[in-house]
Design a protein around this motif. Structure first.
Motif, PDB file in Angstrom:
ATOM      1  N   ASN A 148      -8.597  12.129  -1.280  1.00 53.33           N
ATOM      2  CA  ASN A 148      -7.949  10.813  -1.227  1.00 53.33           C
ATOM      3  C   ASN A 148      -9.020   9.723  -1.178  1.00 53.33           C
ATOM      4  OD1 ASN A 148      -6.081   8.788  -0.973  1.00 53.33           O
ATOM      5  ND2 ASN A 148      -5.219   9.503   0.963  1.00 53.33           N
TER       6      ASN A 148
ATOM      7  N   PRO B 249      -3.503   8.235 -11.401  1.00 54.43           N
ATOM      8  CA  PRO B 249      -4.404   9.289 -10.917  1.00 54.43           C
ATOM      9  C   PRO B 249      -4.126  10.639 -11.555  1.00 54.43           C
ATOM     10  CG  PRO B 249      -2.757   8.742  -9.244  1.00 54.43           C
ATOM     11  CD  PRO B 249      -2.624   7.725 -10.335  1.00 54.43           C
TER      12      PRO B 249
ATOM     13  N   MET C 111      -8.661   4.604  -5.867  1.00 56.60           N
ATOM     14  CA  MET C 111      -7.480   3.765  -6.043  1.00 56.60           C
ATOM     15  C   MET C 111      -7.614   2.446  -5.280  1.00 56.60           C
ATOM     16  SD  MET C 111      -5.550   5.734  -7.925  1.00 56.60           S
ATOM     17  CE  MET C 111      -3.889   5.087  -7.777  1.00 56.60           C
TER      18      MET C 111
ATOM     19  N   ASN D 260      -0.215   8.499  -5.514  1.00 57.01           N
ATOM     20  CA  ASN D 260      -1.371   8.861  -4.689  1.00 57.01           C
ATOM     21  C   ASN D 260      -0.943   9.185  -3.257  1.00 57.01           C
ATOM     22  OD1 ASN D 260      -4.516   8.808  -4.765  1.00 57.01           O
ATOM     23  ND2 ASN D 260      -4.007   7.735  -2.883  1.00 57.01           N
TER      24      ASN D 260
END
Length: 953
Positions: free
Chosen positions: A350, A601, A614, A626
């Motif tokens: 992430n 993504p 992001m 995401n």
């Protein structure tokens, strides 16, 4: 075909790059549907009595015959409840009827031979169709209602009549003073503290709101006023009878009532055994017992009588279905549930881009709250763009732009405080260093002093081939930045610069003529102290795949501009996947995105790119994907990639348009049943409280899986819209797929977004589930949800799912067999050549097994969505003859349960037993083949056991 709904073809997902969340009105085409009406607004169905009364009044239904013939007929139940009649008819009036006592069963859906062979069956809604099976020869009367609600009324009423026969009137009368009414009356009495027999309107409204918080005060008040007006009542006080009537009207969800009576043997409540059957057969709960059922009843049943007797009323059942226990998200994924001991390169991470920005990339303000927000959301890779600042204090901002500045030391303080707030796994600091040597040393001082032992500075082991695992790196902070060559002996050295800001500045400037991804590389001086903070995330410039395969070290990381990454994803998808098996790849947004919009993504996850950065400050579809994606592993910021993207010997092309070799496609069935308490869209003052909702169900994943379908619009009903529409999606790579539910307002110019929820495919819970809706910015919308049914077929079986119906099954000659790639290495190719025949045999066994299962489901009167336990439940009533003597006996003494015929039985029952035997034979053959090939025994899962509810019956 005049009765068919007006429709259009579905819009292709490739044409839909923007999202309703972005605030633009998108009139998207919709699929043809026949489920076009909803419950009459005058009266809700809340009991079997309501169903029987509606049937006595009658309904227009379509009678379906073979050869695509459909007749409009008016069906009604005789007042004495002994016969089902229809008119007009060419038959004598005494023949245009079916005696209730001759009805064997009532099936839902298109699950008879007539429905399957009808030429326009595909244009008939599964949710509006039902069949009455009657007579000794099991004839079928196949009907289509104008809505799923009307179909449910007839199915529920007929099943009630079959169960109670001549005692139906007695049962209906006794149910009037039932457990629910007693409980609601008690709630009224507790409010009527002075025992006056009436309470104020305000008190009545508040009491109902306490029992059902999602209801609006204005709606409750209006319902009482309408009731008083219909009775010509002048006062506003509310009596007990009025309170009970309004409560039943507002707090009964017909779709949940219809579900309850399916499992309650047509009682007005579920006992512990009924609830066990629902949990096991529909919700897929394993190892269920009466104690667990009783715990659920005690937790959710509001009435004292129900808790004492172990009964779950419609209100308790509604409470349970709306609780987090029945949310669509599998609670097993709320904690870390994946193997965290794989190399770091085997995980999606992430990641945030320009974390310090809270608005756009060119003029927006920088703020430490950007880091706090990202880290609290589970972000594991944040960006620091560091420049020389005043008073010898480095600052963070986007260079060459007008964004504001924040002090580097403040950011490091915040990172130290929140680094492991949401996750204990490693945090990567993407350091874009533009400082002088003097201020680089200040950066080092701050980082060492504030972060201390959290900094991971251990030199990589040159003997290894892969990065350490997240488990090994728990609690550590990794610095991704430029590093001096090992041959550099001085206190500083020369390295190439990474300057995304300069690239963006060039894009914004009018005189920029440089082609994308060829921004001239600058060089700058790097001090050795800062270089030594970089260990296993050394930034290097990417050249080409073959060079990387031969020369790149596993601890070196390349960053890719979105445009360049897209080019490689399209032109070299296989190489990109193989590259990411060993090396970390970071993808950052195109410099053209000065408004901080986000890239998709999924375009880079499908290539295995781990760090897809992001813009967390920008809500919308891409951030929904995401956020939803990283929920699946306890929101720890790391998600293990599919095995096909990790294993050295596997091959996967990200742009596959078909099934993925070695991965079993899944068929996802989603029925959108209803919605609850939709808020009006933001800024919709012109419409007042009116909402015209519809729902999109989207699949996001590899190109072969991307799809979307939508429901009809329910006009002027945002409180309790009924959709009752079913969709199917084939998912070829489930481990990389996500499902997104989007609720939109069909009649508002501008911002039509109401709410959404995005969930990884692997986190779906099957059965009847509620979907909690989220706002544009990700907050939970209070009391707003969708009610859906989820089923996944062929989840473990492998191969392509078959279409329903015997006539459309693939023959053996048209089967698709797995093929082997020739490597042109003789010894290897010779070994694997011998694997081809067993693979073909296994494919045949699997396909034969699946065909037999489909046949068995059809003979049981169920669709392909059904599981084997549901099949046994559906067919078990036929095992008893008219005098209650067994026609079929289940033998549970063997490894697998077998069916044994007892004497002379109807032909249709013989077919069921024969098909079941074939299913059993292929099932055993499949596992014997697997056992002989692997040399292992397997624990086989089967839906019946000596302790199951069904076998007890």
């Amino acid at each position: 075909e005049a009765w068919l709904g007006e429709g259009h073809g579905p819009a292709g997902s490739a044409e839909r790059q923007s999202d309703p969340c972005d605030g633009t009105k998108q009139k998207r085409e919709r699929k043809k549907t026949v489920s076009f009406s909803s419950m009459p607004t005058e009266k809700k169905i809340s009991s079997a009595s309501d169903c029987i009364n509606s049937m006595v009044e009658g309904s227009e239904l379509k009678k379906v015959r073979s050869n695509s013939r459909i007749y409009h007929r008016y069906f009604l139940l005789d007042a004495d409840m002994q016969s089902l009649r229809w008119e007009p008819s060419k038959k004598d009036s005494e023949k245009a009827k079916i005696d209730i006592k001759s009805i064997k069963e009532v099936r839902t859906g298109k699950n008879t031979d007539i429905f399957r062979s009808n030429g326009i069956s595909d244009q008939i809604s599964e949710d509006c169709a039902f069949s009455v099976i009657y007579g000794e020869n099991y004839e079928s009367l196949d009907l289509v209602a104008n809505s799923a609600d009307v179909a449910n009324i007839w199915v529920t009423g007929l099943r009630y009549l079959i169960s109670y026969g001549k005692h139906t009137l007695d049962m209906l009368e006794s149910s009037q003073d039932n457990m629910r009414t007693s409980w609601v009356s008690q709630m009224f009495s507790e409010t009527d503290v002075d025992s006056l027999g009436h309470i104020t309107l305000c008190s009545a409204v508040q009491c109902i709101r306490n029992l059902n918080p999602g209801l609006k005060t204005s709606k409750i008040e209006l319902k009482f006023k309408e009731l008083h007006k219909s009775k010509d009542k002048t006062g506003t006080d509310v009596t007990k009878e009025e309170f009970v009537e309004v409560f039943h009207e507002l707090c009964t969800r017909p779709e949940i009532y219809f579900l309850l009576v399916q499992f309650s043997s047509n009682k007005e409540f579920l006992d512990t055994k009924d609830l066990m059957m629902f949990l096991e057969a529909e919700q897929g709960v394993a190892h269920i017992n009466e104690e667990i059922s009783l715990e659920i009843i005690h937790k959710y049943e509001p009435s004292r009588e129900g808790q004492e007797k172990g009964w779950l009323s419609i209100d308790g059942f509604t409470n349970y279905l709306m609780s987090p226990d029945c949310y669509i998200f599998d609670p097993e994924h709320k904690k870390v549930c994946q193997d965290m001991k794989q190399p770091l390169s085997h995980y999606f991470i992430n990641s945030s881009h320009n974390t310090y920005l809270i608005e756009d990339q060119f003029r927006g303000p920088s703020d430490i709250t950007g880091y706090i927000r990202a880290l609290k959301m589970g972000c594991r890779s944040v960006e620091l763009d560091v420049w020389d600042g005043p008073d010898n204090e480095p600052v963070i901002y986007t260079g060459h732009t007008m964004t504001s500045q924040i002090v580097f030391r403040s950011v490091i303080d915040i990172i130290n405080k929140y680094a492991f707030f949401a996750s204990e796994y490693p945090l990567i600091l993407c350091l874009e260093n533009h400082c002088s040597i003097k201020q680089q040393k200040v950066m080092v001082q701050h980082m060492k002093k504030i972060l201390g032992d959290k900094l991971y500075t251990t030199s990589p082991n040159v003997e290894e081939s892969y990065l350490p695992s997240p488990d090994v790196l728990k609690g550590k902070i990794l610095v991704k930045a430029k590093k001096l060559s090992s041959s550099c002996s001085g206190v500083e050295g020369d390295v190439t610069d990474e300057d995304e800001g300069a690239e963006m500045s060039q894009r914004v400037g009018k005189e920029n003529t440089e082609p994308p991804n060829h921004v001239p590389a600058k060089r700058f001086q790097l001090c050795k102290e800062l270089s030594e903070l970089v260990s296993i995330c050394k930034s290097v410039q990417f050249k080409e795949f073959q060079v990387s395969f031969q020369a790149q070290k596993y601890w070196e990381v390349c960053s890719f501009n979105e445009v360049l990454a897209s080019k490689y994803a399209n032109e070299n998808p296989g190489d990109f996947v193989n590259y990411n098996k060993r090396f970390l790849a970071r993808v950052f947004p195109s410099p053209m995105r000065i408004d901080s919009s986000n890239m998709n993504p999924q375009d880079f996850w499908k290539c295995g790119c781990q760090i897809v950065a992001m813009n967390f400050q920008t809500p919308g579809l891409m951030m929904d994907l995401n956020v939803g994606w990283f929920r699946q592993n306890g929101n720890c910021g790391y998600v293990l990639r599919p095995a096909i993207m990790r294993e050295e010997v596997s091959f996967f092309s990200a742009n596959t348009k078909d099934s993925v070799p070695g991965v079993s496609p899944q068929l996802l069935h989603i029925k959108v049943i209803s919605g609850q308490n939709f808020p009006k869209p933001k800024g919709s003052g012109a419409k007042g409280d009116v909402v015209d909702p519809y729902v999109y169900v989207e699949i996001h994943g590899i190109p072969a899986d991307c799809a979307e379908q939508r429901t009809r619009t329910v006009h002027q009903n945002g409180d309790a819209p009924i959709f009752d529409e079913s969709f199917e999606f084939q998912v070829n790579l489930p481990e990389l797929a996500m499902v997104r539910f989007v609720v939109l307002d069909d009649d508002y110019i501008g911002d039509e977004f109401i709410g959404q929820y995005t969930i990884p495919f692997e986190c779906l819970q099957t059965g009847y589930r509620h979907v909690p809706l989220q706002s544009l910015t990700g907050e939970i919308l209070a009391h707003a949800s969708l009610f859906v049914h989820v089923a996944i077929t062929n989840r473990r079986g492998g191969g392509k799912p078959h279409k329903r119906g015997l006539s459309v099954r693939k023959g053996k000659k048209s089967r698709e067999y797995a093929s082997l790639r020739t490597l042109w290495i003789k010894t290897v190719d010779e070994v694997f050549k011998n694997a081809q025949p067993p693979i073909r045999d296994a494919t045949d066994l699997r396909e034969n097994m699946q065909n037999a299962v489909v046949s068995f489901k059809e003979l049981c009167g169920l669709s392909s969505v059904a599981n084997l336990m549901q099949c046994m439940l559906a067919v078990s009533p036929r095992f008893l003859g008219p005098d209650n003597t067994p026609l079929v006996v289940l033998n549970l003494s063997e490894q697998y349960p077998t069916m044994e015929l007892q004497g002379i039985v109807p032909e249709v029952l013989k077919k069921i037993v024969t098909t079941y035997d074939m299913t059993l034979v292929f099932h055993c053959c499949c596992f014997r083949k697997q056992d002989s090939d692997t040399g292992r025994r397997h624990e086989h899962m089967w839906p019946l056991s000596s302790g199951s509810r069904l076998s007890a019956r």
